[in-house]
Scaffold this motif. Sequence first.
Motif, PDB file in Angstrom:
ATOM      1  N   SER A  54       0.818  -1.221   0.000  1.00 18.86           N
ATOM      2  CA  SER A  54       0.000   0.000   0.000  1.00 18.86           C
ATOM      3  C   SER A  54       0.849   1.267   0.000  1.00 18.86           C
ATOM      4  CB  SER A  54      -0.935   0.006   1.217  1.00 18.86           C
ATOM      5  OG  SER A  54      -0.187  -0.111   2.409  1.00 18.86           O
ATOM      6  N   LYS A  55       2.147   1.129   0.297  1.00 16.31           N
ATOM      7  CA  LYS A  55       3.098   2.252   0.273  1.00 16.31           C
ATOM      8  C   LYS A  55       2.614   3.430   1.111  1.00 16.31           C
ATOM      9  CE  LYS A  55       4.927   0.937  -4.271  1.00 16.31           C
ATOM     10  NZ  LYS A  55       5.232   1.366  -5.648  1.00 16.31           N
ATOM     11  N   ASP A  56       2.100   3.129   2.295  1.00 14.97           N
ATOM     12  CA  ASP A  56       1.573   4.174   3.167  1.00 14.97           C
ATOM     13  C   ASP A  56       2.392   4.305   4.451  1.00 14.97           C
ATOM     14  OD1 ASP A  56       0.901   1.740   4.260  1.00 14.97           O
ATOM     15  OD2 ASP A  56      -1.209   2.221   4.629  1.00 14.97           O
ATOM     16  N   LEU A  57       3.669   3.956   4.372  1.00 12.14           N
ATOM     17  CA  LEU A  57       4.526   3.977   5.550  1.00 12.14           C
ATOM     18  C   LEU A  57       4.674   5.399   6.082  1.00 12.14           C
ATOM     19  CD1 LEU A  57       6.337   2.289   7.421  1.00 12.14           C
ATOM     20  CD2 LEU A  57       8.237   2.779   5.884  1.00 12.14           C
ATOM     21  N   ASN A  58       4.376   5.573   7.371  1.00  8.71           N
ATOM     22  CA  ASN A  58       4.491   6.865   8.043  1.00  8.71           C
ATOM     23  C   ASN A  58       5.866   6.920   8.710  1.00  8.71           C
ATOM     24  OD1 ASN A  58       4.414   8.990   9.948  1.00  8.71           O
ATOM     25  ND2 ASN A  58       2.191   8.863  10.086  1.00  8.71           N
ATOM     26  N   MET A  59       6.805   7.580   8.066  1.00  7.38           N
ATOM     27  CA  MET A  59       8.182   7.613   8.544  1.00  7.38           C
ATOM     28  C   MET A  59       8.287   8.278   9.916  1.00  7.38           C
ATOM     29  SD  MET A  59      10.321   6.127   6.441  1.00  7.38           S
ATOM     30  CE  MET A  59      10.707   5.746   4.729  1.00  7.38           C
ATOM     31  N   GLU A  60       7.489   9.314  10.144  1.00  9.40           N
ATOM     32  CA  GLU A  60       7.559  10.013  11.433  1.00  9.40           C
ATOM     33  C   GLU A  60       7.096   9.120  12.568  1.00  9.40           C
ATOM     34  OE1 GLU A  60       5.439  13.684  11.261  1.00  9.40           O
ATOM     35  OE2 GLU A  60       6.787  14.579   9.760  1.00  9.40           O
ATOM     36  N   ALA A  61       6.005   8.404  12.344  1.00  7.84           N
ATOM     37  CA  ALA A  61       5.494   7.495  13.379  1.00  7.84           C
ATOM     38  C   ALA A  61       6.479   6.358  13.619  1.00  7.84           C
ATOM     39  CB  ALA A  61       4.138   6.943  12.964  1.00  7.84           C
ATOM     40  N   LEU A  62       7.086   5.879  12.555  1.00  8.41           N
ATOM     41  CA  LEU A  62       8.070   4.804  12.677  1.00  8.41           C
ATOM     42  C   LEU A  62       9.283   5.285  13.477  1.00  8.41           C
ATOM     43  CD1 LEU A  62       9.061   1.977  12.028  1.00  8.41           C
ATOM     44  CD2 LEU A  62       9.728   2.783   9.752  1.00  8.41           C
ATOM     45  N   ALA A  63       9.767   6.458  13.173  1.00 11.80           N
ATOM     46  CA  ALA A  63      10.916   7.006  13.892  1.00 11.80           C
ATOM     47  C   ALA A  63      10.585   7.223  15.366  1.00 11.80           C
ATOM     48  CB  ALA A  63      11.361   8.317  13.249  1.00 11.80           C
ATOM     49  N   ALA A  64       9.360   7.680  15.647  1.00  8.30           N
ATOM     50  CA  ALA A  64       8.948   7.951  17.027  1.00  8.30           C
ATOM     51  C   ALA A  64       8.915   6.686  17.875  1.00  8.30           C
ATOM     52  CB  ALA A  64       7.574   8.627  17.035  1.00  8.30           C
ATOM     53  N   ALA A  65       8.701   5.528  17.240  1.00 11.96           N
ATOM     54  CA  ALA A  65       8.659   4.260  17.976  1.00 11.96           C
ATOM     55  C   ALA A  65      10.055   3.785  18.371  1.00 11.96           C
ATOM     56  CB  ALA A  65       7.965   3.195  17.137  1.00 11.96           C
ATOM     57  N   ASN A  66      11.075   4.416  17.790  1.00 15.34           N
ATOM     58  CA  ASN A  66      12.470   4.169  18.168  1.00 15.34           C
ATOM     59  C   ASN A  66      12.887   2.701  18.039  1.00 15.34           C
ATOM     60  OD1 ASN A  66      15.035   4.941  19.076  1.00 15.34           O
ATOM     61  ND2 ASN A  66      14.525   4.495  21.206  1.00 15.34           N
ATOM     62  N   PRO A  67      12.694   2.095  16.872  1.00 15.41           N
ATOM     63  CA  PRO A  67      13.147   0.703  16.701  1.00 15.41           C
ATOM     64  C   PRO A  67      14.669   0.628  16.597  1.00 15.41           C
ATOM     65  CG  PRO A  67      12.378   1.569  14.609  1.00 15.41           C
ATOM     66  CD  PRO A  67      12.098   2.632  15.637  1.00 15.41           C
ATOM     67  N   GLN A  68      15.212  -0.502  16.990  1.00 17.00           N
ATOM     68  CA  GLN A  68      16.643  -0.750  16.801  1.00 17.00           C
ATOM     69  C   GLN A  68      16.942  -1.275  15.401  1.00 17.00           C
ATOM     70  OE1 GLN A  68      16.436  -3.189  20.494  1.00 17.00           O
ATOM     71  NE2 GLN A  68      18.560  -2.527  20.739  1.00 17.00           N
ATOM     72  N   VAL A  69      15.933  -1.876  14.785  1.00 18.78           N
ATOM     73  CA  VAL A  69      16.105  -2.410  13.439  1.00 18.78           C
ATOM     74  C   VAL A  69      14.738  -2.462  12.756  1.00 18.78           C
ATOM     75  CG1 VAL A  69      15.837  -4.828  14.177  1.00 18.78           C
ATOM     76  CG2 VAL A  69      17.082  -4.324  12.063  1.00 18.78           C
ATOM     77  N   ILE A  70      14.727  -2.250  11.447  1.00 20.10           N
ATOM     78  CA  ILE A  70      13.518  -2.373  10.625  1.00 20.10           C
ATOM     79  C   ILE A  70      13.729  -3.571   9.711  1.00 20.10           C
ATOM     80  CG2 ILE A  70      12.041  -1.267   8.897  1.00 20.10           C
ATOM     81  CD1 ILE A  70      13.211   1.443   9.993  1.00 20.10           C
ATOM     82  N   ILE A  71      12.753  -4.474   9.703  1.00 16.98           N
ATOM     83  CA  ILE A  71      12.918  -5.726   8.956  1.00 16.98           C
ATOM     84  C   ILE A  71      11.844  -5.849   7.882  1.00 16.98           C
ATOM     85  CG2 ILE A  71      12.932  -8.249   9.123  1.00 16.98           C
ATOM     86  CD1 ILE A  71      13.969  -7.967  11.967  1.00 16.98           C
ATOM     87  N   ASP A  72      12.296  -6.144   6.673  1.00 15.58           N
ATOM     88  CA  ASP A  72      11.391  -6.435   5.568  1.00 15.58           C
ATOM     89  C   ASP A  72      11.615  -7.883   5.157  1.00 15.58           C
ATOM     90  OD1 ASP A  72       9.429  -5.310   3.558  1.00 15.58           O
ATOM     91  OD2 ASP A  72      10.922  -6.181   2.211  1.00 15.58           O
ATOM     92  N   ILE A  73      10.547  -8.607   4.900  1.00 13.91           N
ATOM     93  CA  ILE A  73      10.625 -10.021   4.539  1.00 13.91           C
ATOM     94  C   ILE A  73       9.687 -10.281   3.365  1.00 13.91           C
ATOM     95  CG2 ILE A  73      10.276 -12.409   5.337  1.00 13.91           C
ATOM     96  CD1 ILE A  73      10.665 -11.411   8.193  1.00 13.91           C
ATOM     97  N   GLY A  74      10.137 -11.095   2.415  1.00 20.14           N
ATOM     98  CA  GLY A  74       9.229 -11.467   1.327  1.00 20.14           C
ATOM     99  C   GLY A  74       9.926 -11.659   0.007  1.00 20.14           C
ATOM    100  N   GLU A  75       9.256 -11.239  -1.040  1.00 20.54           N
ATOM    101  CA  GLU A  75       9.752 -11.402  -2.410  1.00 20.54           C
ATOM    102  C   GLU A  75      10.843 -10.372  -2.679  1.00 20.54           C
ATOM    103  OE1 GLU A  75       7.859 -11.591  -6.941  1.00 20.54           O
ATOM    104  OE2 GLU A  75       6.805 -10.518  -5.343  1.00 20.54           O
ATOM    105  N   ALA A  76      11.946 -10.811  -3.230  1.00 15.51           N
ATOM    106  CA  ALA A  76      13.060  -9.905  -3.512  1.00 15.51           C
ATOM    107  C   ALA A  76      12.754  -9.066  -4.746  1.00 15.51           C
ATOM    108  CB  ALA A  76      14.342 -10.700  -3.718  1.00 15.51           C
TER     109      ALA A  76
END
Length: 302
Positions: A54-76
């Motif tokens: 859906s390409k609706d990633l909210n970068m600000e909300a993601l940054a605010a959650a303070n993850p140590q790593v972001i993981i994508d899994i699936g079709e290359a």
Amino acid sequence: IKRIAPSGTMAQIMLFALAPDEMVGLSGKWATSAELVLNQNYLNLPVFGQFYGSKDLNMEALAAANPQVIIDIGEAKDSVVADMDQMSEQLGVPTVFIEATTEGSGDAYRMLGKLLGKEEEAEEIAVYCDHIYDLIQNTMSQIPEKKKILYCLGTDGLNVIGHNSFHSEVLNMIGENVAVLDQVSSLGSGNPVSMEQLLNWNPEYILFAPGSVYSQVGENPLWQGLDAIKSKKYYEAPSIPYNWLGFPPSVNRYIGMIWLCEQLYPDKFDFDLYGETKQFYEMFYHCEMTEELYQKIMNHSK
């Protein structure tokens, strides 16, 4: 690593099995039916959106959650390296992509286990994935003629998942997907076709997506022209909390593979469907299966 963010739904499903308490958010909101299965703490996690899909990633909300790593899994995808690098640079957070197919889910879990310091837990899931895949592949290799099947979706049931699309992997493995098209859509919504085309294919079995026309076709004269409908060899894919046949196309397909084998080849497979469902839901959703919940899940699917 104690704070993980998935960048898509496939990552969300696979990570939830291995590290639910380390997830700082979701790529997509759980379906309402997930309330029957999941602990409330997981239902309340914030939703960031998806980088792909859906390409609706909210970068600000993601940054605010303070993850140590972001993981994508699936079709290359061809651009995945550049995409992950760009996201990492923008957020200042390491990103990881792990390729995962139905066949390779076991190895994907082994890689996740090494990354997250959960090798023992990941190996248990990996062994399960390898076992189910190999068992079904070996049994199917001894069946000379696969059943002719078709997967229909959409509000009118006239969209199909085409043969050899990424989303048809399980269909092609267990049956002969009759939806052979010149141009196969890569989208989960499939290809639109006509009723005339369905009648021309005339499969032995029809599988309907949740929310499609399963409940209407039994009384519809047009659909009655199909042998699968007349002989009552049609089913709605179970879908609590995710569609068992792979929408999204992740590890939810493993229990769907077991279910589909039992529907198409009951004389070749000897799965205890309730027992298998119980094991799968405990391993992947951390849910204790009950007879009541099982009946709700299988309402239109047996």
